[in-house]
Design a protein around this motif. Sequence first.
Motif, PDB file in Angstrom:
ATOM      1  N   LYS A   1       0.812  -1.218   0.000  1.00 54.60           N
ATOM      2  CA  LYS A   1       0.000   0.000   0.000  1.00 54.60           C
ATOM      3  C   LYS A   1       0.845   1.267   0.000  1.00 54.60           C
ATOM      4  O   LYS A   1       0.365   2.336  -0.393  1.00 54.60           O
ATOM      5  N   HIS A   2       2.089   1.165   0.442  1.00 53.28           N
ATOM      6  CA  HIS A   2       2.954   2.342   0.510  1.00 53.28           C
ATOM      7  C   HIS A   2       3.901   2.460  -0.684  1.00 53.28           C
ATOM      8  O   HIS A   2       4.711   3.387  -0.741  1.00 53.28           O
ATOM      9  N   LEU A   3       3.800   1.531  -1.625  1.00 55.77           N
ATOM     10  CA  LEU A   3       4.647   1.622  -2.809  1.00 55.77           C
ATOM     11  C   LEU A   3       4.197   2.769  -3.709  1.00 55.77           C
ATOM     12  O   LEU A   3       3.013   3.071  -3.814  1.00 55.77           O
ATOM     13  N   LYS A   4       5.165   3.380  -4.371  1.00 54.00           N
ATOM     14  CA  LYS A   4       4.895   4.453  -5.323  1.00 54.00           C
ATOM     15  C   LYS A   4       5.311   4.002  -6.722  1.00 54.00           C
ATOM     16  O   LYS A   4       5.978   2.984  -6.898  1.00 54.00           O
ATOM     17  N   LYS A   5       4.943   4.800  -7.699  1.00 50.26           N
ATOM     18  CA  LYS A   5       5.215   4.458  -9.092  1.00 50.26           C
ATOM     19  C   LYS A   5       6.681   4.121  -9.323  1.00 50.26           C
ATOM     20  O   LYS A   5       7.018   3.110  -9.951  1.00 50.26           O
ATOM     21  N   ASP A   6       7.583   4.954  -8.808  1.00 49.45           N
ATOM     22  CA  ASP A   6       9.005   4.807  -9.117  1.00 49.45           C
ATOM     23  C   ASP A   6       9.690   3.680  -8.353  1.00 49.45           C
ATOM     24  O   ASP A   6      10.844   3.356  -8.641  1.00 49.45           O
ATOM     25  N   SER A   7       9.013   3.086  -7.375  1.00 52.28           N
ATOM     26  CA  SER A   7       9.652   2.033  -6.578  1.00 52.28           C
ATOM     27  C   SER A   7       9.324   0.629  -7.068  1.00 52.28           C
ATOM     28  O   SER A   7       9.943  -0.343  -6.628  1.00 52.28           O
ATOM     29  N   VAL A   8       8.378   0.510  -7.983  1.00 48.33           N
ATOM     30  CA  VAL A   8       7.922  -0.816  -8.409  1.00 48.33           C
ATOM     31  C   VAL A   8       9.023  -1.599  -9.119  1.00 48.33           C
ATOM     32  O   VAL A   8       9.212  -2.798  -8.874  1.00 48.33           O
ATOM     33  N   LEU A   9       9.763  -0.947  -9.992  1.00 48.75           N
ATOM     34  CA  LEU A   9      10.818  -1.649 -10.729  1.00 48.75           C
ATOM     35  C   LEU A   9      11.837  -2.259  -9.770  1.00 48.75           C
ATOM     36  O   LEU A   9      12.276  -3.403  -9.957  1.00 48.75           O
ATOM     37  N   ASN A  10      12.204  -1.533  -8.733  1.00 49.55           N
ATOM     38  CA  ASN A  10      13.170  -2.052  -7.765  1.00 49.55           C
ATOM     39  C   ASN A  10      12.610  -3.237  -6.982  1.00 49.55           C
ATOM     40  O   ASN A  10      13.357  -4.152  -6.615  1.00 49.55           O
ATOM     41  N   VAL A  11      11.306  -3.224  -6.715  1.00 47.98           N
ATOM     42  CA  VAL A  11      10.684  -4.364  -6.034  1.00 47.98           C
ATOM     43  C   VAL A  11      10.732  -5.596  -6.934  1.00 47.98           C
ATOM     44  O   VAL A  11      11.051  -6.705  -6.480  1.00 47.98           O
ATOM     45  N   PHE A  12      10.439  -5.417  -8.217  1.00 45.80           N
ATOM     46  CA  PHE A  12      10.535  -6.535  -9.158  1.00 45.80           C
ATOM     47  C   PHE A  12      11.967  -7.074  -9.204  1.00 45.80           C
ATOM     48  O   PHE A  12      12.189  -8.288  -9.222  1.00 45.80           O
ATOM     49  N   LYS A  13      12.942  -6.162  -9.223  1.00 46.60           N
ATOM     50  CA  LYS A  13      14.348  -6.585  -9.259  1.00 46.60           C
ATOM     51  C   LYS A  13      14.715  -7.351  -7.997  1.00 46.60           C
ATOM     52  O   LYS A  13      15.404  -8.376  -8.056  1.00 46.60           O
ATOM     53  N   MET A  14      14.273  -6.860  -6.849  1.00 48.94           N
ATOM     54  CA  MET A  14      14.548  -7.548  -5.591  1.00 48.94           C
ATOM     55  C   MET A  14      13.945  -8.947  -5.605  1.00 48.94           C
ATOM     56  O   MET A  14      14.543  -9.907  -5.110  1.00 48.94           O
ATOM     57  N   PHE A  15      12.769  -9.074  -6.194  1.00 53.80           N
ATOM     58  CA  PHE A  15      12.081 -10.360  -6.229  1.00 53.80           C
ATOM     59  C   PHE A  15      12.843 -11.394  -7.053  1.00 53.80           C
ATOM     60  O   PHE A  15      12.958 -12.557  -6.654  1.00 53.80           O
ATOM     61  N   VAL A  16      13.384 -11.001  -8.206  1.00 54.54           N
ATOM     62  CA  VAL A  16      14.037 -11.983  -9.087  1.00 54.54           C
ATOM     63  C   VAL A  16      15.526 -12.139  -8.805  1.00 54.54           C
ATOM     64  O   VAL A  16      16.143 -13.104  -9.260  1.00 54.54           O
ATOM     65  N   ASP A  17      16.118 -11.219  -8.042  1.00 57.15           N
ATOM     66  CA  ASP A  17      17.557 -11.280  -7.751  1.00 57.15           C
ATOM     67  C   ASP A  17      17.786 -12.057  -6.460  1.00 57.15           C
ATOM     68  O   ASP A  17      18.140 -11.510  -5.425  1.00 57.15           O
ATOM     69  N   GLN A  18      17.598 -13.382  -6.528  1.00 56.26           N
ATOM     70  CA  GLN A  18      17.637 -14.194  -5.319  1.00 56.26           C
ATOM     71  C   GLN A  18      18.757 -15.229  -5.317  1.00 56.26           C
ATOM     72  O   GLN A  18      18.952 -15.932  -4.342  1.00 56.26           O
ATOM     73  N   TYR A  19      19.479 -15.329  -6.400  1.00 51.57           N
ATOM     74  CA  TYR A  19      20.552 -16.316  -6.477  1.00 51.57           C
ATOM     75  C   TYR A  19      21.841 -15.624  -6.915  1.00 51.57           C
ATOM     76  O   TYR A  19      21.814 -14.594  -7.587  1.00 51.57           O
ATOM     77  N   SER A  20      22.971 -16.214  -6.537  1.00 53.96           N
ATOM     78  CA  SER A  20      24.259 -15.581  -6.821  1.00 53.96           C
ATOM     79  C   SER A  20      24.571 -15.565  -8.313  1.00 53.96           C
ATOM     80  O   SER A  20      25.316 -14.719  -8.793  1.00 53.96           O
ATOM     81  N   SER A  21      23.980 -16.496  -9.051  1.00 57.63           N
ATOM     82  CA  SER A  21      24.237 -16.572 -10.485  1.00 57.63           C
ATOM     83  C   SER A  21      23.241 -15.713 -11.264  1.00 57.63           C
ATOM     84  O   SER A  21      22.032 -15.953 -11.193  1.00 57.63           O
ATOM     85  N   PRO A  22      23.722 -14.714 -12.016  1.00 53.55           N
ATOM     86  CA  PRO A  22      22.807 -13.898 -12.832  1.00 53.55           C
ATOM     87  C   PRO A  22      22.025 -14.726 -13.846  1.00 53.55           C
ATOM     88  O   PRO A  22      20.924 -14.341 -14.244  1.00 53.55           O
TER      89      PRO A  22
END
Length: 282
Positions: free
Chosen positions: A174-195
């Motif tokens: 509920k507190h996310l803003k337009k400009d923060s969504v991309l970083n949340v998506f990145k945080m979600f998929v960046d979970q393993y050491s191997s790109p």
Amino acid sequence: MAECVMEDGTRFAIPQGTELLAEQVGGHEFIAGKQTMSMLKDKDGHVLKYINKPILGERETKFYEVLQSTEDPELLKLKKFVPQYFGTTTLKMSNQDVKFLILSNLIGDLHEPRVMDIKIGYQTHEPGAPKEKVLAEESKYAGTKKPWGFCIPGFQIYNKDTGKREKYGKEFGKHLKKDSVLNVFKMFVDQYSSPSVSIETVKSFLYSLKQIQSWFETQRIYHFYSSSLLFSYDEHKAYVHMIDFAHVVPATDNNLDSNYLGGLNNIIKLFQTILDDLEQGT
């Protein structure tokens, strides 16, 4: 009856032979004194979805029953993105009969699944909803729903340092803003050491998303309100599924579901941006 203990210490009884679905990241949760219930999992591994509002529950049940029996080529394309339906069951809770949908566990074959629930649509209330419902829905998740056509009720990842599961719930979304969504998506998929894992995960997401997009670009059967896409993955597999169909209504105007398509198109753009960045960095 079995007893369940919430993180805040609240205790309540759930039917024998069931347990809370630990990976649930969106939807209703158990709240003491209110008629809301988290999803459960039965001894066979099926997900049990609580039906707390008869009219909406009947509508969602009907949607699954139509998909289960359909021979319509257009609807058959949709089936592979929707949980498998095994009917309904009635269980005793607090001396009351409680009805549940029985659905397949979409993440049952994943190890330490990373899961995100994204609710689709600039508008999440149905046409003709009461004014108070319209106002309530318009005020929720406005920071992302208005600009992007979707919101994020919840997701879970694993802390890279501790290995422990971390959940981000409705208040975070509920507190996310337009400009923060991309970083949340990145945080979600960046979970393993191997790109390469992130790259393959995002490619898999995009492949499924574009199939769903293709379906919505032609179908004029339904309009989907307050429905979600469930993203899940581990180191080896990645899935996108459609869930939550209590607010699906017939497309009587014969128009495309532009409300859903708008949000879906933006999700595709964001994941494509992430993929481009990942591939440039390898």
